[in-house]
Design a protein around this motif. Sequence first.
Motif, PDB file in Angstrom:
ATOM      1  N   LEU A 254      97.033  85.805 -68.399  1.00 56.25           N
ATOM      2  CA  LEU A 254      95.745  86.109 -68.085  1.00 56.25           C
ATOM      3  C   LEU A 254      95.233  87.461 -67.596  1.00 56.25           C
ATOM      4  N   ILE A 255      96.409  87.994 -66.797  1.00 59.15           N
ATOM      5  CA  ILE A 255      96.068  89.609 -66.430  1.00 59.15           C
ATOM      6  C   ILE A 255      97.450  90.520 -66.596  1.00 59.15           C
ATOM      7  N   GLY A 256      98.364  90.108 -67.351  1.00 60.72           N
ATOM      8  CA  GLY A 256      99.320  91.032 -67.932  1.00 60.72           C
ATOM      9  C   GLY A 256     100.190  91.293 -66.854  1.00 60.72           C
ATOM     10  N   PRO A 257     100.703  92.532 -66.906  1.00 60.46           N
ATOM     11  CA  PRO A 257     101.665  93.156 -66.021  1.00 60.46           C
ATOM     12  C   PRO A 257     101.076  93.255 -64.419  1.00 60.46           C
ATOM     13  N   LEU A 258      99.887  93.085 -64.366  1.00 59.02           N
ATOM     14  CA  LEU A 258      99.391  93.104 -62.880  1.00 59.02           C
ATOM     15  C   LEU A 258      99.831  91.785 -62.214  1.00 59.02           C
ATOM     16  N   VAL A 259     100.529  90.954 -62.941  1.00 57.79           N
ATOM     17  CA  VAL A 259     101.028  89.537 -62.182  1.00 57.79           C
ATOM     18  C   VAL A 259     101.979  89.970 -61.045  1.00 57.79           C
ATOM     19  N   VAL A 260     102.556  91.130 -61.378  1.00 58.72           N
ATOM     20  CA  VAL A 260     103.563  91.629 -60.128  1.00 58.72           C
ATOM     21  C   VAL A 260     102.720  91.746 -58.926  1.00 58.72           C
ATOM     22  N   ILE A 261     101.820  92.039 -58.818  1.00 56.19           N
ATOM     23  CA  ILE A 261     100.924  92.579 -57.658  1.00 56.19           C
ATOM     24  C   ILE A 261     100.810  91.290 -56.690  1.00 56.19           C
ATOM     25  N   PRO A 262     100.171  90.222 -56.826  1.00 62.90           N
ATOM     26  CA  PRO A 262     100.338  89.214 -56.312  1.00 62.90           C
ATOM     27  C   PRO A 262     101.589  88.554 -55.334  1.00 62.90           C
ATOM     28  N   ILE A 263     102.462  88.976 -56.327  1.00 60.73           N
ATOM     29  CA  ILE A 263     103.876  88.549 -55.956  1.00 60.73           C
ATOM     30  C   ILE A 263     104.318  89.563 -54.767  1.00 60.73           C
ATOM     31  N   LEU A 264     104.147  90.858 -55.133  1.00 60.55           N
ATOM     32  CA  LEU A 264     104.405  91.871 -53.950  1.00 60.55           C
ATOM     33  C   LEU A 264     103.782  91.710 -52.654  1.00 60.55           C
ATOM     34  N   ILE A 265     102.495  91.432 -52.923  1.00 59.13           N
ATOM     35  CA  ILE A 265     101.449  90.984 -51.741  1.00 59.13           C
ATOM     36  C   ILE A 265     102.212  89.827 -50.865  1.00 59.13           C
ATOM     37  N   SER A 266     102.620  88.928 -51.300  1.00 60.94           N
ATOM     38  CA  SER A 266     103.321  87.881 -50.691  1.00 60.94           C
ATOM     39  C   SER A 266     104.541  88.450 -49.651  1.00 60.94           C
TER      40      SER A 266
END
Length: 209
Positions: free
Chosen positions: A175-187
Amino acid sequence: PPRSTLFPYTTLFRSIVLWTFFIEATSTAMNAIAGAGGLIRKAYFPRWILVIASTASASLSFTINTVLVLIVTLALGQLDLSWRSLLAPFYYIELGVLVLGLSLLLSALFVFFRDLGHIWEILTLVLFYGSAIVFPFNRIPAHLRALAGLNPIAQIVEDLRHALVDSRIPSMESLIGPLVVIPILISVMTLVIGLIVFTRLTPRFAEEL
Protein backbone atom coordinates in the motif's frame (compact mmCIF):
# COMPACT_ATOMS: atom_id res chain seq x y z
CA PRO A 1 -20.15 -20.62 5.43
CA PRO A 2 -18.31 -18.90 2.61
CA ARG A 3 -15.19 -16.91 3.39
CA SER A 4 -16.80 -13.72 2.13
CA THR A 5 -19.46 -14.02 4.86
CA LEU A 6 -17.17 -14.63 7.83
CA PHE A 7 -14.03 -12.79 6.79
CA PRO A 8 -15.07 -9.31 8.02
CA TYR A 9 -15.92 -10.67 11.47
CA THR A 10 -12.69 -12.57 12.02
CA THR A 11 -10.73 -9.54 10.86
CA LEU A 12 -12.71 -7.24 13.15
CA PHE A 13 -12.31 -9.45 16.22
CA ARG A 14 -8.55 -9.68 15.85
CA SER A 15 -8.20 -5.94 15.31
CA ILE A 16 -10.37 -5.08 18.31
CA VAL A 17 -8.40 -7.46 20.56
CA LEU A 18 -5.17 -5.77 19.48
CA TRP A 19 -6.56 -2.27 19.96
CA THR A 20 -8.04 -3.11 23.37
CA PHE A 21 -4.63 -4.31 24.53
CA PHE A 22 -2.95 -1.15 23.26
CA ILE A 23 -5.40 1.14 25.06
CA GLU A 24 -5.59 -0.88 28.29
CA ALA A 25 -1.82 -1.31 28.60
CA THR A 26 -0.86 2.30 27.93
CA SER A 27 -3.69 3.82 29.97
CA THR A 28 -2.94 1.61 32.99
CA ALA A 29 0.80 2.19 32.74
CA MET A 30 0.32 5.96 32.66
CA ASN A 31 -0.68 5.94 36.33
CA ALA A 32 1.85 3.28 37.38
CA ILE A 33 4.32 5.74 38.91
CA ALA A 34 1.94 8.53 39.97
CA GLY A 35 -0.29 6.03 41.74
CA ALA A 36 2.54 4.52 43.77
CA GLY A 37 3.91 7.65 45.42
CA GLY A 38 3.96 6.20 48.93
CA LEU A 39 5.85 3.11 47.85
CA ILE A 40 8.36 5.11 45.82
CA ARG A 41 9.12 7.42 48.76
CA LYS A 42 9.61 4.55 51.21
CA ALA A 43 11.67 2.03 49.28
CA TYR A 44 14.23 1.94 46.52
CA PHE A 45 13.73 -0.48 43.66
CA PRO A 46 13.87 -0.23 39.87
CA ARG A 47 10.91 2.00 39.05
CA TRP A 48 10.35 0.39 35.67
CA ILE A 49 9.07 -2.68 37.51
CA LEU A 50 5.91 -0.73 38.31
CA VAL A 51 5.34 -0.03 34.62
CA ILE A 52 5.86 -3.67 33.63
CA ALA A 53 3.60 -4.87 36.43
CA SER A 54 0.86 -2.43 35.44
CA THR A 55 0.71 -3.90 31.93
CA ALA A 56 0.74 -7.53 33.12
CA SER A 57 -3.05 -7.81 33.34
CA ALA A 58 -3.53 -6.30 29.87
CA SER A 59 -0.85 -8.61 28.46
CA LEU A 60 -2.49 -11.69 29.98
CA SER A 61 -5.92 -10.72 28.65
CA PHE A 62 -4.42 -9.99 25.24
CA THR A 63 -2.72 -13.39 25.10
CA ILE A 64 -5.88 -15.26 26.09
CA ASN A 65 -8.11 -13.30 23.71
CA THR A 66 -5.64 -13.70 20.84
CA VAL A 67 -5.51 -17.47 21.33
CA LEU A 68 -9.30 -17.67 21.52
CA VAL A 69 -9.73 -15.64 18.35
CA LEU A 70 -7.17 -17.81 16.55
CA ILE A 71 -8.98 -20.98 17.68
CA VAL A 72 -12.36 -19.67 16.55
CA THR A 73 -10.90 -18.43 13.28
CA LEU A 74 -9.31 -21.83 12.67
CA ALA A 75 -12.55 -23.63 13.53
CA LEU A 76 -14.43 -21.48 11.03
CA GLY A 77 -11.84 -22.17 8.35
CA GLN A 78 -10.82 -18.53 8.23
CA LEU A 79 -7.19 -18.89 9.31
CA ASP A 80 -5.12 -18.52 6.16
CA LEU A 81 -1.71 -19.98 7.05
CA SER A 82 1.24 -19.79 4.66
CA TRP A 83 4.85 -18.61 4.65
CA ARG A 84 3.51 -15.10 5.34
CA SER A 85 2.24 -16.31 8.71
CA LEU A 86 5.84 -16.74 9.87
CA LEU A 87 6.02 -12.94 10.05
CA ALA A 88 3.11 -12.69 12.51
CA PRO A 89 5.28 -13.14 15.66
CA PHE A 90 7.44 -10.22 14.53
CA TYR A 91 4.37 -8.00 14.25
CA TYR A 92 3.34 -8.97 17.79
CA ILE A 93 6.87 -8.21 19.00
CA GLU A 94 6.67 -4.84 17.26
CA LEU A 95 3.40 -4.17 19.08
CA GLY A 96 5.05 -5.07 22.40
CA VAL A 97 7.97 -2.73 21.68
CA LEU A 98 5.61 0.12 20.85
CA VAL A 99 3.45 -0.43 23.92
CA LEU A 100 6.44 -0.70 26.27
CA GLY A 101 7.99 2.48 24.87
CA LEU A 102 4.75 4.43 25.20
CA SER A 103 4.12 3.01 28.68
CA LEU A 104 7.52 4.16 29.94
CA LEU A 105 7.14 7.56 28.33
CA LEU A 106 3.58 8.19 29.51
CA SER A 107 4.18 6.95 33.05
CA ALA A 108 7.20 9.24 33.48
CA LEU A 109 5.57 12.34 31.99
CA PHE A 110 2.28 11.84 33.85
CA VAL A 111 4.05 12.40 37.17
CA PHE A 112 4.75 15.98 36.11
CA PHE A 113 1.90 16.70 33.69
CA ARG A 114 -1.42 15.36 34.99
CA ASP A 115 -3.36 16.79 32.03
CA LEU A 116 -1.59 14.22 29.88
CA GLY A 117 -4.39 11.76 30.63
CA HIS A 118 -6.96 13.92 28.82
CA ILE A 119 -4.58 14.56 25.92
CA TRP A 120 -3.93 10.84 25.54
CA GLU A 121 -7.67 10.12 25.40
CA ILE A 122 -8.03 12.52 22.47
CA LEU A 123 -4.95 11.17 20.71
CA THR A 124 -6.13 7.57 21.02
CA LEU A 125 -9.51 8.51 19.56
CA VAL A 126 -7.74 9.95 16.52
CA LEU A 127 -5.49 6.90 16.36
CA PHE A 128 -8.48 4.56 16.44
CA TYR A 129 -9.97 5.96 13.25
CA GLY A 130 -6.56 6.44 11.66
CA SER A 131 -5.58 2.83 12.27
CA ALA A 132 -8.40 1.26 10.24
CA ILE A 133 -9.46 -0.95 13.16
CA VAL A 134 -13.06 -1.45 12.03
CA PHE A 135 -12.68 -1.03 8.28
CA PRO A 136 -10.18 -2.06 5.57
CA PHE A 137 -7.15 0.20 5.38
CA ASN A 138 -7.52 0.63 1.62
CA ARG A 139 -10.78 2.50 2.23
CA ILE A 140 -8.77 5.42 3.51
CA PRO A 141 -8.65 8.07 0.73
CA ALA A 142 -5.64 7.54 -1.51
CA HIS A 143 -4.21 11.00 -0.83
CA LEU A 144 -4.17 10.26 2.92
CA ARG A 145 -3.10 6.61 2.74
CA ALA A 146 0.65 7.18 2.83
CA LEU A 147 0.34 9.44 5.88
CA ALA A 148 -2.00 7.02 7.67
CA GLY A 149 0.35 4.16 6.84
CA LEU A 150 3.08 5.76 8.94
CA ASN A 151 1.01 4.95 12.02
CA PRO A 152 2.60 1.83 13.63
CA ILE A 153 -0.76 0.52 14.85
CA ALA A 154 -2.23 0.72 11.35
CA GLN A 155 0.82 -1.08 9.93
CA ILE A 156 0.66 -3.86 12.54
CA VAL A 157 -3.08 -4.37 12.12
CA GLU A 158 -2.94 -4.46 8.33
CA ASP A 159 0.09 -6.75 8.16
CA LEU A 160 -1.45 -9.18 10.66
CA ARG A 161 -4.57 -9.28 8.52
CA HIS A 162 -2.42 -10.09 5.51
CA ALA A 163 -0.37 -12.68 7.39
CA LEU A 164 -3.13 -14.57 9.19
CA VAL A 165 -6.51 -13.81 7.64
CA ASP A 166 -6.29 -13.62 3.88
CA SER A 167 -3.48 -12.98 1.42
CA ARG A 168 -5.96 -11.02 -0.69
CA ILE A 169 -5.83 -8.30 1.96
CA PRO A 170 -3.00 -6.00 0.87
CA SER A 171 0.06 -5.80 3.09
CA MET A 172 1.16 -2.38 4.23
CA GLU A 173 4.22 -2.66 2.00
CA SER A 174 2.01 -3.06 -1.05
CA LEU A 175 0.00 0.00 0.00
CA ILE A 176 2.75 2.49 0.86
CA GLY A 177 5.88 0.87 -0.59
CA PRO A 178 9.30 1.52 1.01
CA LEU A 179 7.67 3.88 3.52
CA VAL A 180 6.65 0.75 5.45
CA VAL A 181 9.99 0.87 7.28
CA ILE A 182 8.99 4.19 8.90
CA PRO A 183 6.25 2.84 11.24
CA ILE A 184 8.62 0.03 12.26
CA LEU A 185 11.34 2.56 13.04
CA ILE A 186 8.81 4.68 14.94
CA SER A 187 8.05 1.71 17.21
CA VAL A 188 11.74 1.17 17.93
CA MET A 189 12.41 4.88 18.45
CA THR A 190 9.43 5.11 20.80
CA LEU A 191 11.05 2.47 23.00
CA VAL A 192 14.41 4.24 22.90
CA ILE A 193 12.87 7.62 23.74
CA GLY A 194 10.71 6.07 26.44
CA LEU A 195 13.74 4.49 28.10
CA ILE A 196 15.76 7.72 27.94
CA VAL A 197 12.97 9.92 29.32
CA PHE A 198 12.04 7.43 32.03
CA THR A 199 15.68 7.02 33.13
CA ARG A 200 16.31 10.75 33.27
CA LEU A 201 13.14 11.57 35.19
CA THR A 202 13.34 8.67 37.65
CA PRO A 203 15.48 10.58 40.23
CA ARG A 204 12.78 13.27 40.44
CA PHE A 205 9.81 10.96 41.00
CA ALA A 206 10.04 10.84 44.80
CA GLU A 207 10.24 14.61 45.30
CA GLU A 208 7.46 15.29 42.80
CA LEU A 209 5.13 12.75 44.41
